[in-house]
Design a protein around this motif. Structure first.
Motif, mmCIF file in Angstrom:
data_model
loop_
_atom_site.group_PDB
_atom_site.id
_atom_site.type_symbol
_atom_site.label_atom_id
_atom_site.label_comp_id
_atom_site.label_asym_id
_atom_site.label_seq_id
_atom_site.Cartn_x
_atom_site.Cartn_y
_atom_site.Cartn_z
ATOM 1 N N THR A 1 18.455 -25.729 -1.082
ATOM 2 C CA THR A 1 17.272 -25.281 -0.353
ATOM 3 C C THR A 1 17.671 -24.469 0.865
ATOM 4 O O THR A 1 17.076 -23.427 1.178
ATOM 5 N N SER A 2 18.713 -24.920 1.546
ATOM 6 C CA SER A 2 19.169 -24.223 2.744
ATOM 7 C C SER A 2 19.651 -22.812 2.418
ATOM 8 O O SER A 2 19.251 -21.836 3.065
ATOM 9 N N THR B 1 16.528 -20.594 1.452
ATOM 10 C CA THR B 1 15.592 -20.241 2.522
ATOM 11 C C THR B 1 16.259 -19.379 3.594
ATOM 12 O O THR B 1 15.642 -18.448 4.116
ATOM 13 N N ALA C 1 10.041 -17.721 4.835
ATOM 14 C CA ALA C 1 10.279 -18.809 3.878
ATOM 15 C C ALA C 1 9.150 -19.833 3.890
ATOM 16 O O ALA C 1 8.828 -20.421 2.854
ATOM 17 N N ARG C 2 8.511 -20.044 5.053
ATOM 18 C CA ARG C 2 7.416 -21.019 5.121
ATOM 19 C C ARG C 2 6.228 -20.586 4.272
ATOM 20 O O ARG C 2 5.443 -21.429 3.816
ATOM 21 N N TRP D 1 15.116 -15.684 5.015
ATOM 22 C CA TRP D 1 14.943 -15.331 6.431
ATOM 23 C C TRP D 1 15.770 -14.092 6.784
ATOM 24 O O TRP D 1 15.297 -13.189 7.470
#
Length: 221
Positions: free
Chosen positions: A192-193, A196, A206-207, A200
């Motif tokens: 996930t890191s 995302t 990403a949100r 960015w």
């Protein structure tokens, strides 16, 4: 709480500085004692610099704030000191994505499960994955609420007491801890890191790909 931080870079400064300001005892350990002392002095609040071994011995909780490439050497040196301790892994195994279109900065993982490797290397420690999704500058910022929601920290770990310790440390930074399951799920947190952060860096929000909880739904198959 006694916190030993291994590393003297941006993550060590951001998390260690916040914890020291919250009243925790913080010892910074680094290969360079000068770097450890300088970081401790900049953090203040009683933080002090020591050797890597001394920081590991000091902490009831030990934060690994290191490049992934340095983990094997450091854990080989201090692994025996980590037995029974909570070890926070905030690392990310990022590499540039060579397959990305020209001019696009994207990332891939150099390995799929760093936290699992750490746990296998120091099996008597209680390894917890946390604080890896956001950059150090985010943790260091005073901003904690975005779109009326407190910034959250997913936490993966197998030892309930260790997970609770890390949750308290997240709350002390005015963050919202979220239990994200056992350590076997940390590889999804690492993925996930990298995904995302790549968005960015590409200039995408990403949100925006996740609806708020009130609008999220699914039907079990």
């Amino acid at each position: 709480m006694r916190i030993g931080i291994i590393g003297a870079g941006a993550m060590a400064r951001a998390l260690g500085g916040g914890w020291a300001a919250a009243g925790h005892e913080v010892v910074i350990g680094a290969r360079s004692r000068v770097a450890a002392d300088e970081l401790a002095a900049s953090i203040g609040h009683g933080a002090r610099g020591e050797s890597i071994g001394a920081a590991a011995e000091f902490g009831a909780v030990v934060l690994l704030a290191l490049p992934v490439s340095a983990l094997d050497e450091v854990l080989g040196e201090i692994g025996g000191s980590l037995a029974g301790r909570t070890v926070i892994d905030c690392t990310n195994a990022f590499l540039p994505d060579a397959a990305a279109p020209e001019g696009v900065l994207a990332f891939v993982l150099s390995e799929d499960a760093v936290a699992a490797r750490i746990a296998a290397t120091v099996p008597d420690a209680h390894v917890v994955k946390a604080f890896n999704v956001c950059a150090a500058e985010v943790w260091e910022s005073e901003s904690r609420v975005f779109e009326n929601s407190r910034l959250a920290v997913p936490i993966c770990g197998d030892n309930a007491d260790a997970v609770r310790q890390v949750a308290v440390l997240a709350e002390d930074l005015e963050l919202q801890p979220i239990s994200a399951g056992g350590l076997h799920r940390a590889k999804y947190l690492e993925a996930t890191s990298v995904f995302t952060v790549g968005l960015w860096f590409a200039g995408a929000d990403a949100r925006a790909i996740f609806p708020p909880l009130a609008a999220a739904f699914a039907v079990a198959d």
